[in-house]
Design an enzyme around this catalytic site. Structure first.
Site, mmCIF file in Angstrom:
data_model
loop_
_atom_site.group_PDB
_atom_site.id
_atom_site.type_symbol
_atom_site.label_atom_id
_atom_site.label_comp_id
_atom_site.label_asym_id
_atom_site.label_seq_id
_atom_site.Cartn_x
_atom_site.Cartn_y
_atom_site.Cartn_z
ATOM 1 N N SER A 64 0.798 -1.233 0.000
ATOM 2 C CA SER A 64 0.000 0.000 0.000
ATOM 3 C C SER A 64 0.827 1.278 0.000
ATOM 4 O O SER A 64 0.274 2.359 -0.201
ATOM 5 C CB SER A 64 -0.956 0.010 1.194
ATOM 6 O OG SER A 64 -2.017 -0.887 0.987
ATOM 7 N N VAL A 261 1.314 -3.689 3.990
ATOM 8 C CA VAL A 261 1.292 -4.967 4.713
ATOM 9 C C VAL A 261 2.526 -5.817 4.440
ATOM 10 O O VAL A 261 2.699 -6.870 5.053
ATOM 11 C CB VAL A 261 0.011 -5.777 4.429
ATOM 12 C CG1 VAL A 261 -1.211 -5.053 4.950
ATOM 13 C CG2 VAL A 261 -0.119 -6.126 2.954
#
Length: 310
Positions: A64, A261
Site C-alpha cells: 500500500s 502490509v
C-alpha cells in the site's frame, strides 16, 4: 541531536533485538514466507546525506505504500476532479472495509484505503491496457528513486490476484455505483501489480524525496508536483496513511507516513528527511510493529515532528 549515522545504526541494533515482532501477513503467500527477524532503516536528508542500517538493501513488497505514488500520478492526470470520486477524511475502519461504501454511496473515504486506491487505479488506467498503466507507474517510481532496477514481483502479483476476493468485491461494488469506470478486472489488474512493486529501504527513501523537498526531487532539481500538492499529499499521509491507526501514528511519531502490509513504512519529515523502514511483522492494525517503534525512536531523538520544533 547525536550523529545521525550513529543514531540509525543504534536504532537498527535495538529493533533487531526485540523479540515481539508482530505477525507477517499470511493471506498473500509470498509475504507469509518472509522472515520476521528482518529489519531495515534508511534516512535520506534534505542535504543529500544517506544513512542506512540493517536489511536496508533487501527488496520487499511495498504493497500500500504504492498508493502514495499512484495518487501523485492520478492528481497529475485529473487534478482536483479526483476529489469528486474519492474523499479526504480518515476512515476509522479497516483498510479493506466494505461497510463504509454502503453508507457513502460508493465514494471511498480517502485514497489510501483499498477502495480509494482502486478508484485511483481506475483513473490511472485511463482507457489504456493495464500493462500500459502499470508500466507508466513503474517508470514514475524508478524516476523518483533514480533507480531503473526497481521491478514488480510477479509471484506476489499473481498471489494478490488469486486471493484478492475482498478487493474484487470492493471494485464490483463501486462499479455498481458508477465510481469504477473501466471493467473491474482491468482496474484490479493495475491495483494488484502496483502493490507488488518491490523496493528496498534505500530506493523507497529516495523515492520520497519530492515530498520532503516541497515537490522537487532535490533543491533546484526537477519539479514532480507543486509545493501545494506536496503539502496536501503529506497531509493525507498523516491523517489517513495508517488506516484506523493513523491517529496513534501521528501521536507517537508526528510525521506523515504510509504503511504497507509487506512491513514497510515511508515517512516524511518535511524539509528534513525522507525515511523508509521495513520490518515484516504487523500489529493488529496491519502496520509494521517494529517499523512504527523505530520511527518513534527516530522522531524522539531528532525532534522531527510536524507538530513542533526540535
Amino acid at each position: 541531536m547525536k550523529d545521525l549515522a550513529r543514531l540509525v545504526r543504534e536504532i537498527a541494533d535495538e529493533m533487531t533485538a526485540i523479540p515481539d515482532r508482530g505477525a507477517v501477513a499470511t493471506y498473500i503467500a509470498p509475504l507469509a514466507a518472509v522472515d520476521p527477524a528482518r529489519f531495515g532503516l534508511c534516512v535520506v536528508t534534505a542535504e543529500g546525506e544517506v544513512h542506512w542500517a540493517g536489511d536496508a538493501l533487501e527488496p520487499f513488497s511495498i504493497q500500500s505504500i504504492s498508493k502514495v505514488f499512484a495518487l501523485t500520478q492520478a492528481l497529475g492526470k485529473v487534478g482536483e476532479a479526483l476529489w469528486q470520486r474519492v474523499g479526504r477524511e480518515p476512515s476509522g475502519t479497516p483498510f479493506n472495509s466494505i461497510v463504509q461504501l454502503e453508507r457513502e454511496q460508493g465514494i471511498p473515504r480517502n485514497p489510501f484505503i483499498n477502495a480509494g486506491a482502486l478508484v485511483v487505479a481506475d483513473v490511472n488506467l485511463g482507457g489504456h491496457a493495464p500493462r500500459v498503466a502499470i508500466g507508466e507507474l513503474l517508470r514514475f517510481v524508478r524516476h523518483l528513486a533514480d533507480d531503473d532496477g526497481i521491478a514488480i514481483d510477479e509471484p506476489v502479483a499473481r498471489a494478490e490476484q488469486a486471493t484478492g476476493f475482498r478487493n474484487i468485491a470492493l471494485a464490483n461494488y463501486m462499479k455498481a455505483f458508477g465510481n469504477i469506470r473501466h471493467a473491474p478486472e482491468l482496474t484490479l489488474g493495475v491495483y494488484f501489480h502496483q502493490c507488488a512493486i518491490a523496493m528496498n529501504c534505500l530506493q523507497l527513501a529516495m523515492a520520497g524525496r519530492y515530498l520532503m523537498h516541497g515537490g522537487v526531487l532535490r533543491p533546484g532539481g526537477a519539479r514532480i508536483v507543486s509545493s501545494r500538492r506536496a503539502r496536501r499529499i503529506n497531509a493525507l499521509m498523516l491523517t489517513c496513511g495508517h488506516y484506523d491507526a493513523s491517529g496513534d501514528f501521528a501521536f507517537r511519531v508526528g510525521l506523515p507516513g504510509k504503511s504497507g502490509v509487506g512491513g514497510g513504512i515511508l515517512a516524511i519529515a518535511p524539509g528534513r528527511a525522507s525515511i523508509a523502514v521495513w520490518s515484516p511483522g504487523l500489529n493488529a492494525n496491519g502496520n509494521s510493529q517494529i517499523g512504527t517503534l523505530a520511527l518513534e525512536r527516530l522522531a524522539e531523538a531528532t525532534g522531527w515532528s510536524v507538530f513542533g520544533a526540535a
